[in-house]
Design an enzyme around this catalytic site. Structure first.
Site, short mmCIF file in Angstrom:
data_model
loop_
_atom_site.label_atom_id
_atom_site.label_comp_id
_atom_site.label_asym_id
_atom_site.label_seq_id
_atom_site.Cartn_x
_atom_site.Cartn_y
_atom_site.Cartn_z
N PHE A 120 92.13 69.01 -6.28
CA PHE A 120 93.25 68.71 -7.17
C PHE A 120 92.83 69.01 -8.60
O PHE A 120 91.64 69.03 -8.92
CB PHE A 120 93.63 67.23 -7.04
N ARG A 144 97.42 61.42 -17.08
CA ARG A 144 97.02 61.01 -15.74
C ARG A 144 96.61 62.22 -14.89
O ARG A 144 97.24 63.26 -14.96
CB ARG A 144 98.18 60.29 -15.04
N GLN A 193 104.07 61.98 -19.35
CA GLN A 193 103.62 63.23 -18.71
C GLN A 193 104.82 64.07 -18.28
O GLN A 193 105.73 63.58 -17.61
CB GLN A 193 102.76 62.91 -17.49
N GLU A 231 102.35 71.29 -7.72
CA GLU A 231 101.28 72.15 -8.20
C GLU A 231 100.74 73.05 -7.09
O GLU A 231 100.21 74.12 -7.34
CB GLU A 231 100.14 71.25 -8.70
N LEU A 258 110.84 68.16 -8.26
CA LEU A 258 109.46 68.62 -8.44
C LEU A 258 109.12 69.79 -7.50
O LEU A 258 109.38 69.74 -6.31
CB LEU A 258 108.54 67.44 -8.14
N ARG A 268 98.36 70.18 -16.46
CA ARG A 268 99.81 70.04 -16.59
C ARG A 268 100.30 70.12 -18.02
O ARG A 268 101.30 70.79 -18.31
CB ARG A 268 100.24 68.69 -15.98
N HIS A 315 105.81 67.36 -16.07
CA HIS A 315 105.31 68.28 -15.04
C HIS A 315 105.87 69.66 -15.35
O HIS A 315 107.05 69.80 -15.61
CB HIS A 315 105.76 67.81 -13.65
N HIS A 363 107.73 63.36 -15.83
CA HIS A 363 107.20 63.13 -14.49
C HIS A 363 106.58 61.74 -14.34
O HIS A 363 106.74 61.11 -13.30
CB HIS A 363 106.14 64.19 -14.19
#
Lengths: 325, 560, 298
Positions: free
Chosen positions: B113, B374, B228, B243, B240, B274, B230, B339
């Site tokens: 990730f 985050r 945040q 990713e 969404l 992001r 996205h 997000h």
């Protein structure tokens, strides 16, 4: 991106507040939408642009929370996942109604108490046995192949679209409904669960055999859980676990044995195999009625040619029938 | 008046984990949620949950990655605790019944990730949140005799008297009745508040009710300005696009056909973090390189039908169902969307807030472990780790609480009277209209790029909306499932939070993590290595600041 | 056209009128029905509940027999259609193949998976075509309002059945229009008839049948028609029971699909076994507007 053509969508929405309204009625709204506009988007636009009193359940708008199942042109669907264009194209109209098989609280919102009650009744949680404790501080090992056995069922979002579509739920309050049974399957094949046998024995008398296998649940399911297939799996597992203890399992086993003899169904014999002698007697007046019009039901059908081939398949692929006595 | 020992508001992962902990501690627990627990927004999380359990990985690396990802605003003591709890938390969830994806040897499968040094993210296909949500509910429901579920109840206020929590007031959607639920300890776990923004990946229900109620009750909110965005959300709906789409090789292109990320992140390109990718897209569009309507393209076509349909099945479904786009043959129109809220009700690692008896966990809370930004895979973990802590702490607090908390009729009426007034009006403001204007204001003036003048304008506009809210009108007068009433309540909550976000953002004259100011483009550790705290005052939010906790990691420039 | 005729058990026993009508229609349209006395029962949706692999093997044998003769299969029963089609799909699973193939090899009836299974409804509407059907009509069923009742396994699961829309089909109504009848649209047309639990919980089965019949009646149907003899048992043979459970008179004649086609083509009621029905069909036929040629009666 191609510019999407817009269309004028006539939308008829079920409106009803029990206790206040004498009976339901339909309000008609017209919105300009794009063909791919989801029904939910249209309903929310009705709420903000035309009528804030329209009532529905919704939350994620991306087919994961399971809130917005309803009837869209009579099909049980998630409103967020159903585009308007094809519905208008096919039916010339868009009729939005609450789910079936659950009482209406108001407009498109239904009381889901019975749906959740059946869900709770299958005991949807891992049942453990103190003699086989979980590995301390470690996850249970489980192979990808074991996970693959119940790959589809965890996709269930409990939207109840299957429950709404199910004619057995409609006709019989004892039927747990497709979602609860698919959920039961998920536990029955989970290697961590220690109560497979108990679960299978109990469900035999708790409505498993009321499934009609009409597959309407599988068509309604927005997440491709295919509940009717999972119910079939459960039936086979239940028979393997316990044999034919109930009319449903006796019927399935009886049918299998019935056609083994002649390769063709022997209708009268099947009644005896499923219902027993008592059942035969109970069915006698109806049987007589049928016999007058269709006398061949009392006779043995011819045996098929090459019956030995069929017998060989049974010998190869079917374990000897269990003794149910 | 109803009475319990611990009231948990919100029944997503954090709320349920808190409730389970409190039940296990022997307390009489109420769970109050405006959704059935299985419909909570936790279920929408796709990616996974971080735990450094691999042989090559280490807890220290997870700690470091999280500290760095936070742009050094995360509290390092809390982060250390958080990362140490990760392994046991994942094991516990597996024992509760979570169906995780598996490696061929039977262990939990892990995927890489963004921002992580090792493949550390444990997952359940592309529906990890749903898998965890099902398992925690399955576990909690076995304790059904030991807690009361108030399903489809909306929180309207937290009652605090003499500096102590007395309980809550909430109303039952099914019959419109307002009721008091008294308890010495209340846990707020109401999740996100993304609907403050026009474009958000969040569910419609994510309106920050619990955060606003805590604010109203005198609790300090922390670091709200860190929002945040996205980078890749579907254009119309804000749904969404994970990713993973870029992880599989998807690329971003502008209207000139350029792979523009080469300008912004020449090494990692489309897989930059992001905040970097979001800012790049906004820059492209504002410089006239976007498509008409203001968006860029995410192209998958070159990956081929088989790969797209097998690896990105959910994405295919989303595009086809929600945008009328076939990603096999067409580019996906995307633009960044709100997000995640790094900020929330300020807590310590036990979930304690500034108000005795009030606890918070999950996205509604700010411990802080995410700091200014985050990392993916840390939010699911946060809900479970700190949900449990908050439940334990609330149960302990309730067990020792002296006196008998009460929610009086006048407490209930204090919630109900304004609603009656809103319903009695023949003219007034439409809550949906106020919501739309608030969302547009936040999007325009407190979005991805911020500056002094915009935010001043934002403050002015949000305050004007708050004034108009005083005259809000509920048209629907029914007592049954009155969504017009819910709309009005939620907009009221969100306007308070919107004001606190923009006031905090305006004050922070630096760029850090997700807070990106054109007029202050650099991080300023000397002045701003501290948490923003907002308390509700008569004239709006009153700001103060608190230090960031350090243990082992000195601030460095954040480069990937 | 030549096709392997798979009548199924019921059409050879209590539902012989279906077989009569099928042969009548096939002859009228020049369809050559090739018979295989070694075909066995399809399992009827019950054998697979007891043993899926066995059921797939049984049907793979049936399909293998047709494959050896180079023929596709014609069914006249929604359930046979569904079971044979599902077997074709389940054999795409390599694990199922691995279990079934050795057993088939032992009996010397291999099956490669090339046979297409078609219900008579599909043959009439697609292979023969509605124009050809229309051209053969001698006595249009004008004035007769008919509720088509599809039978689940013909339509679903849609992903496997691949025939018409699984929830909103139209082919049966198209066929009814082609033979001059007036199709009635009602929700129950795609629902279950109750048959699968007739031996499990008769009252529930009868209630389900009763609801669909009542639904058709409430939408103005003079008669129902079904492509499935199992539905016919539930809707016709047990209509008296359904009537008792739903508490209203139904008096709904139920035709087998090819019976109505045969009538429109000029068959007499006796040729297609209408006297074998439990609910008399005469009142429905009396509604057919007289045209040139003999007026039907039963």
């Amino acid at each position: 991106m191609a510019v999407a053509k817009t269309l004028e969508a006539p939308i008829e929405v079920y409106r009803f507040e029990p206790g206040k309204d004498a009976k339901p009625h339909y309000d008609r709204y017209t919105l300009t939408v794009e063909p791919h506009t989801p029904v939910l988007t249209a309903l929310l636009r009705i709420r903000t642009e035309l009528d804030p009193s329209l009532t529905l359940r919704y939350s994620c708008r991306s087919s994961i929370c399971g809130s917005c199942a309803m009837q869209i042109n009579s099909k049980s669907r998630l409103a967020c996942q159903t585009p308007i264009g094809p519905e208008i194209e096919k039916h010339g109209r868009l009729v939005v109604e609450p789910m079936r098989n659950q009482p209406v609280l108001r407009d498109l919102v239904v009381d889901q108490a019975s749906f959740w009650k059946h869900y709770d009744r299958i005991e949807p949680h891992l049942k453990l046995d103190p003699r086989h404790p979980m590995p301390e501080g470690k996850p249970n090992p489980m192979t990808p192949a074991e996970v693959a056995r119940f790959y589809e069922t965890p996709r269930c979002i409990a939207c109840a679209a299957c429950y709404s579509a199910c004619p057995a739920v409609e006709a019989d309050a004892d039927f747990p409904g497709p979602m609860a049974l698919a959920k039961l399957y998920r536990f029955v094949v989970d290697p961590r669960d220690q109560a497979h046998q108990d679960r299978l024995v109990r469900i035999q008398t708790d409505g498993l055999w009321l499934c009609l296998r009409c597959h309407l649940c599988t068509e309604a399911c927005p997440k491709d859980v295919r509940p009717s297939e999972r119910i079939r799996d459960l039936k086979e597992l239940a028979i393997a676990a316990q044999g034919g203890t109930e009319p449903g399992s006796r019927h399935a086993i009886g049918f299998k044995e019935n056609i083994r003899e002649r390769g063709q169904l022997q209708e009268m014999k099947l009644v005896r195999q499923s219902d027993g002698v008592g059942g035969m007697l109970a069915q006698a007046p109806q049987g007589l009625r049928l016999w007058r019009k269709k006398p061949e039901i009392a006779k043995k059908p011819r045996a098929i040619d090459d019956l030995d081939q069929l017998e060989a398949l049974y010998r190869e692929l079917d374990a000897p029938p269990r003794d149910d006595s | 008046m109803r009475r319990h020992e611990v009231v948990v508001v919100g029944a997503g992962l954090a709320g349920q984990r808190a409730a389970l902990a409190a039940v296990e501690a022997g307390r009489d627990v109420a769970v109050v949620s405006k959704l059935h627990p299985l419909r909570s927004h936790s279920g929408a999380a796709q990616g996974g949950i971080n735990a450094a359990v691999g042989a090559e990985d280490s807890i220290d690396t997870h700690i470091y990655d999280t500290v760095k990802g936070s742009d050094y605003l995360g509290d390092q003591d809390a982060i250390e605790f958080f990362c140490r709890e990760a392994g046991p938390t994942v094991v516990e969830m597996e024992h509760f019944g979570t169906i995780f994806s598996r490696a061929p040897d039977g262990s939990l499968a892990r995927r890489p990730f963004g921002g992580a040094g090792f493949p550390r993210t444990i997952y359940a296909a592309d529906r990890t949140g749903l898998a965890l949500l099902q398992a925690i509910w399955e576990r909690l429901a076995t304790e059904a005799t030991r807690f009361t579920l108030y399903q489809e109840w909306d929180l309207t206020r937290i009652v605090v008297r003499d500096g102590k929590v007395q309980g809550i007031v909430a109303f039952d959607r099914k019959n419109g009745r307002f009721e008091g639920i008294a308890a010495p300890a209340v846990v707020i776990a109401t999740g996100p508040s993304g609907r403050i923004y026009a474009r958000t990946t969040n569910a419609h229900s994510c309106t920050g009710d619990g955060v606003a109620a805590a604010y109203e009750a005198g609790a300090l909110l922390k670091d709200l300005e860190f929002v945040q965005f996205h980078p890749t959300a579907l254009l119309d709906s804000g749904i969404l696009i994970t990713e993973g789409a870029r992880g599989e090789g998807g690329i971003l292109k502008n209207s000139k056909g350029e792979r523009f990320m080469s300008k912004y992140a020449p090494h990692v390109l489309d897989l930059a973090s992001r905040d970097v990718v979001s800012r790049a897209i906004v820059t492209e569009v504002s410089e006239g390189n976007g498509f008409e309507g203001g968006f860029v393209h995410l192209e998958l076509m070159h990956l081929g039908k088989e790969r797209i349909e097998s690896r990105l099945q959910e994405i295919c479904d989303f595009c086809r169902n929600f945008a009328g786009i076939d990603p096999v043959t067409q580019p996906i129109p995307v633009y960044p969307a709100q997000h995640y809220m790094m900020g929330g009700i300020g807590t310590n690692a036990k979930g304690e807030t500034s108000v005795p008896g009030l606890f918070a966990a999950g996205e509604a809370a700010c411990v802080s472990i995410h700091g200014a930004n985050r990392l993916g895979g840390n939010s699911l973990l946060e809900t479970l780790v700190f949900g449990k802590q908050a439940g334990i702490a609330a149960a302990a607090f309730a067990a020792q609480a002296a006196g008998r908390p009460t929610v009086t009729d006048s407490d209930v009426d204090a919630s109900q009277a304004p609603i009656r007034a809103m319903m009695a009006r023949d003219h007034g403001e439409d809550p949906a209209q106020l919501r739309a204007e608030m969302q547009a204001t936040m999007e325009r003036y407190v979005g991805i790029y911020r500056n002094d003048a915009d935010m001043l304008e934002g403050i002015k506009r949000i305050r004007a909306l708050k004034q108009r809210y005083a005259n809000v009108r509920i048209v629907d007068r029914s007592q049954v499932y009155n969504l017009n009433l819910t709309d009005a309540l939620e907009v009221g909550h969100m306007l308070e939070l919107a004001e606190a976000i923009v006031v905090g953002a305006y004050a922070r004259t630096e760029s850090r993590g997700a807070h990106s100011r054109i007029d202050y483009p650099k991080r300023d550790d000397a002045r701003w290595m501290r948490h923003t705290l907002a308390r509700k005052g008569p004239e709006g939010p009153e700001l103060s600041y608190s230090p960031v906790a350090y243990t082992r990691w000195e601030p460095k420039e954040r480069v990937y | 056209m030549r096709i392997a005729y798979y009548p199924g058990c019921v059409a050879q026993e209590s539902g012989r009128e279906l077989d009569l009508a099928t042969r009548w229609v096939a002859k009228a349209l020049g369809i050559e029905l090739v018979e295989f006395p070694n075909f066995s029962c399809c399992g009827s949706g019950f054998v697979d509940e007891a043993n899926l692999t066995l059921n797939v093997a049984i049907n793979a044998r049936n399909l293998g027999i047709a494959e050896r003769a180079g023929l596709d299969v014609l069914t006249v029963c929604s359930t046979c259609q569904g079971m044979l089609t599902l077997a074709n799909h389940r054999l795409e699973d390599p694990a199922m193949r691995a279990r079934v193939d050795p057993a088939l090899a032992k009996i010397g009836v291999p099956y490669r998976g090339t046979v297409k299974v078609k219900h008579l409804l599909e043959v009439l509407t697609s292979d023969i075509g509605l124009d050809a059907v229309k051209a053969r009509v001698r006595r249009p069923l004008a004035g007769l309002k008919v509720g088509a009742f599809y039978g689940c396994h013909l339509l679903r699961p849609g992903a496997e059945a691949g025939f018409d829309s699984p929830e909103e089909p139209h082919t049966f109504e198209d066929l009814l229009s082609a033979i001059g009848a007036e199709p009635v649209m009602y929700r129950g047309r795609v629902m279950c008839c109750g048959f699968p639990i007739l031996f499990v919980k008769p009252e529930t089965a009868n209630r389900i049948a009763g609801r669909q019949i009542a639904d058709a009646k409430d939408h103005g149907a003079h008669a129902m028609a079904t492509p499935c003899p199992l539905c016919h048992i539930s809707l016709d043979s047990f209509q008296n029971k359904a009537q008792a459970v739903v508490g209203r008179d139904l008096d709904m004649p139920v035709f087998h699909l090819p019976q109505l086609v045969a009538l429109a083509f000029g068959a007499t009621p006796d040729e297609i076994g209408l006297s074998r029905h439990l609910v008399p069909t005469g009142p429905a036929l009396a509604r057919v507007a007289p045209s040139a040629g003999a007026s039907p009666s039963a």
